[in-house]
Scaffold this active site. Structure first.
Site, PDB file in Angstrom:
ATOM      1  N   HIS A   1       0.415 -12.068   0.857  1.00  0.00           N
ATOM      2  CA  HIS A   1      -0.636 -11.236   0.240  1.00  0.00           C
ATOM      3  C   HIS A   1      -1.445 -12.002  -0.812  1.00  0.00           C
ATOM      4  CE1 HIS A   1      -1.552  -6.690  -0.431  1.00  0.00           C
ATOM      5  NE2 HIS A   1      -2.622  -7.404  -0.623  1.00  0.00           N
TER       6      HIS A   1
ATOM      7  N   TYR B   1       0.821  -1.202   0.000  1.00  0.00           N
ATOM      8  CA  TYR B   1       0.000   0.000   0.000  1.00  0.00           C
ATOM      9  C   TYR B   1       0.864   1.266   0.000  1.00  0.00           C
ATOM     10  CZ  TYR B   1      -3.606  -3.408   1.327  1.00  0.00           C
ATOM     11  OH  TYR B   1      -4.443  -4.499   1.375  1.00  0.00           O
TER      12      TYR B   1
HETATM   13  P1  NAP Z   1     -13.968  -1.022   1.414  1.00  0.00           P
HETATM   14  O1  NAP Z   1     -13.537  -1.023   2.816  1.00  0.00           O
HETATM   15  O2  NAP Z   1     -15.053  -1.947   0.979  1.00  0.00           O
HETATM   16  O3  NAP Z   1     -14.419   0.461   0.976  1.00  0.00           O
HETATM   17  C1  NAP Z   1     -13.667   1.595   1.227  1.00  0.00           C
HETATM   18  C2  NAP Z   1     -14.401   2.803   0.633  1.00  0.00           C
HETATM   19  O4  NAP Z   1     -15.700   2.906   1.218  1.00  0.00           O
HETATM   20  C3  NAP Z   1     -13.715   4.133   0.874  1.00  0.00           C
HETATM   21  O5  NAP Z   1     -13.901   4.916  -0.281  1.00  0.00           O
HETATM   22  C4  NAP Z   1     -14.466   4.729   2.049  1.00  0.00           C
HETATM   23  O6  NAP Z   1     -14.511   6.136   2.024  1.00  0.00           O
HETATM   24  C5  NAP Z   1     -15.856   4.185   1.815  1.00  0.00           C
HETATM   25  N1  NAP Z   1     -16.592   4.009   3.072  1.00  0.00           N
HETATM   26  C6  NAP Z   1     -16.129   3.467   4.220  1.00  0.00           C
HETATM   27  N2  NAP Z   1     -17.085   3.438   5.160  1.00  0.00           N
HETATM   28  C7  NAP Z   1     -18.191   4.001   4.588  1.00  0.00           C
HETATM   29  C8  NAP Z   1     -19.491   4.255   5.058  1.00  0.00           C
HETATM   30  N3  NAP Z   1     -19.870   3.948   6.310  1.00  0.00           N
HETATM   31  N4  NAP Z   1     -20.377   4.839   4.199  1.00  0.00           N
HETATM   32  C9  NAP Z   1     -20.000   5.149   2.936  1.00  0.00           C
HETATM   33  N5  NAP Z   1     -18.773   4.920   2.433  1.00  0.00           N
HETATM   34  C10 NAP Z   1     -17.867   4.352   3.260  1.00  0.00           C
HETATM   35  O7  NAP Z   1     -12.742  -1.279   0.401  1.00  0.00           O
HETATM   36  P2  NAP Z   1     -11.178  -1.596   0.557  1.00  0.00           P
HETATM   37  O8  NAP Z   1     -10.448  -0.452   1.094  1.00  0.00           O
HETATM   38  O9  NAP Z   1     -10.754  -2.153  -0.754  1.00  0.00           O
HETATM   39  O10 NAP Z   1     -11.129  -2.840   1.574  1.00  0.00           O
HETATM   40  C11 NAP Z   1     -10.883  -2.693   2.958  1.00  0.00           C
HETATM   41  C12 NAP Z   1      -9.463  -3.068   3.317  1.00  0.00           C
HETATM   42  O11 NAP Z   1      -9.194  -4.431   3.000  1.00  0.00           O
HETATM   43  C13 NAP Z   1      -8.378  -2.316   2.547  1.00  0.00           C
HETATM   44  O12 NAP Z   1      -8.258  -0.978   2.960  1.00  0.00           O
HETATM   45  C14 NAP Z   1      -7.192  -3.198   2.801  1.00  0.00           C
HETATM   46  O13 NAP Z   1      -6.674  -2.973   4.120  1.00  0.00           O
HETATM   47  C15 NAP Z   1      -7.820  -4.588   2.673  1.00  0.00           C
HETATM   48  N6  NAP Z   1      -7.700  -5.165   1.315  1.00  0.00           N
HETATM   49  C16 NAP Z   1      -6.961  -6.302   1.151  1.00  0.00           C
HETATM   50  C17 NAP Z   1      -6.804  -6.853  -0.120  1.00  0.00           C
HETATM   51  C18 NAP Z   1      -5.995  -8.108  -0.291  1.00  0.00           C
HETATM   52  O14 NAP Z   1      -5.644  -8.456  -1.427  1.00  0.00           O
HETATM   53  N7  NAP Z   1      -5.665  -8.812   0.762  1.00  0.00           N
HETATM   54  C19 NAP Z   1      -7.411  -6.253  -1.231  1.00  0.00           C
HETATM   55  C20 NAP Z   1      -8.205  -5.119  -1.027  1.00  0.00           C
HETATM   56  C21 NAP Z   1      -8.350  -4.596   0.239  1.00  0.00           C
HETATM   57  P3  NAP Z   1     -13.524   7.082   2.884  1.00  0.00           P
HETATM   58  O15 NAP Z   1     -12.188   6.414   2.881  1.00  0.00           O
HETATM   59  O16 NAP Z   1     -13.579   8.381   2.185  1.00  0.00           O
HETATM   60  O17 NAP Z   1     -14.087   7.164   4.305  1.00  0.00           O
END
Ligand code: NAP
Length: 277
Positions: free
Chosen positions: A111, A53
């Protein structure tokens, strides 16, 4: 805070915090740090990051957010598959520890699967555990056949978690991966639990949200953690989103809600390859 138990017996919060895309813009830094710290205040003390990241910038931001609060947190990071050799894993871990300004990770994940044989990554992970650099290790983005293969190399329940893409619009893991994990008492960590903010905020989600007086995103998150064996790690850089996510734990979806969601977002009735973002 609701907890989920790892194979080691350690209990971790069912709702943690993701960090992907944090630390990439100077102008957002203070808000991102404040959001993470607010989440810790609210009990979302599992924080997920990765060397990938921001090319290390995210781990640096997390390290800053955790100054003075490291012991409150269950800290998770991940090694790139091309760094996951016996020597490379240990070097990558040292770099992550430095950026995170800590002396240990609570959980270190592969990962995704690359070309390095599992036995080499496992050997490195176990050495890191023995050295006290990590407490536990696990994997990410491994499908059921990969997990079977991983287990061939394992002595008992050493792998603590499989972190996979799971949300209402990505129910593939329900077909066999989640039952595989449950049978081994291994939780699944759901990433992108609200599909990066893109779950359809109309239809059933909107109706159920109106009924409970919450937002469609909160309903979507509540649905992910309805399963006792699932940990969700939503990423929220805005404090108001953090608070909404925490409040999603208190939503009680009833049978009618679950049936509406099943109708709009059907569970899989055939095996599809594990999706990843
Ligand atoms: P997510 O958590 O599904 O969505 C994040 C997005 O949703 C951001 O734009 C955030 O906005 C918004 N959001 C958060 N809470 C909200 C709410 N209550 N209402 C409306 N919008 C909201 O997506 P993600 O970041 O891809 O997944 C979460 C975490 O999983 C990542 O950050 C990472 O740590 C991990 N991940 C791991 C992998 C892997 O390959 N292992 C892949 C992808 C992700 P704001 O930020 O503006 O608040």
């Amino acid at each position: 805070m609701k907890t989920v138990t790892l194979p080691s017996g350690v209990k971790v919060p069912a709702l943690g915090q993701g960090t992907w895309f944090m630390g990439e813009q100077r102008s957002r830094r203070a808000d991102e740090i404040a959001a993470l710290r607010h989440g810790i205040d609210l009990g979302m003390t599992l924080i997920d990051t990765a060397e990938m990241y921001g090319d290390g910038a995210t781990e640096e931001l997390v390290g800053e957010a955790l100054q003075g609060r490291r012991d409150e947190v269950f800290l998770v990071s991940k090694v790139y598959p091309w760094n996951a050799s016996r020597k490379g894993t240990k070097q990558a871990c040292e770099r992550s520890l430095k950026r995170l300004k800590t002396d240990r990770l609570d959980l270190y994940l592969l990962h995704w699967r690359g070309n390095v044989p599992f036995r080499d990554t496992i050997a490195a992970m176990e050495e890191l555990v023995a050295e006290g650099k990590i407490r536990y290790w696990g994997v990410s983005n491994l499908d059921t056949d990969d997990m079977d293969e991983l287990y061939e190399h394992l002595d008992g329940e050493r792998c603590q978690i499989n972190q996979v893409l799971y949300n209402l619009t990505r129910r593939g893991p329900e077909y066999d991966l989640m039952s595989w994990a449950r049978e081994r008492r291994m939780p699944v960590m759901a990433y992108s639990p609200i599909e990066q903010g893109r779950v359809p905020a109309d239809g059933a989600l909107a109706d159920i949200a109106a009924k409970h007086g919450v937002s469609p995103y909160q309903v979507a998150l509540s649905w992910v953690i309805r399963d006792d064996n699932v940990i969700a790690i939503p990423k929220a850089a805005r404090a108001e989103h953090v608070a909404e996510n925490r409040a999603s734990l208190d939503i009680m979806l009833d049978d009618e809600d679950l049936a509406l969601l099943d109708a709009e977002f059907p569970a899989p009735d055939y095996k599809m390859p594990l999706e990843m973002l």
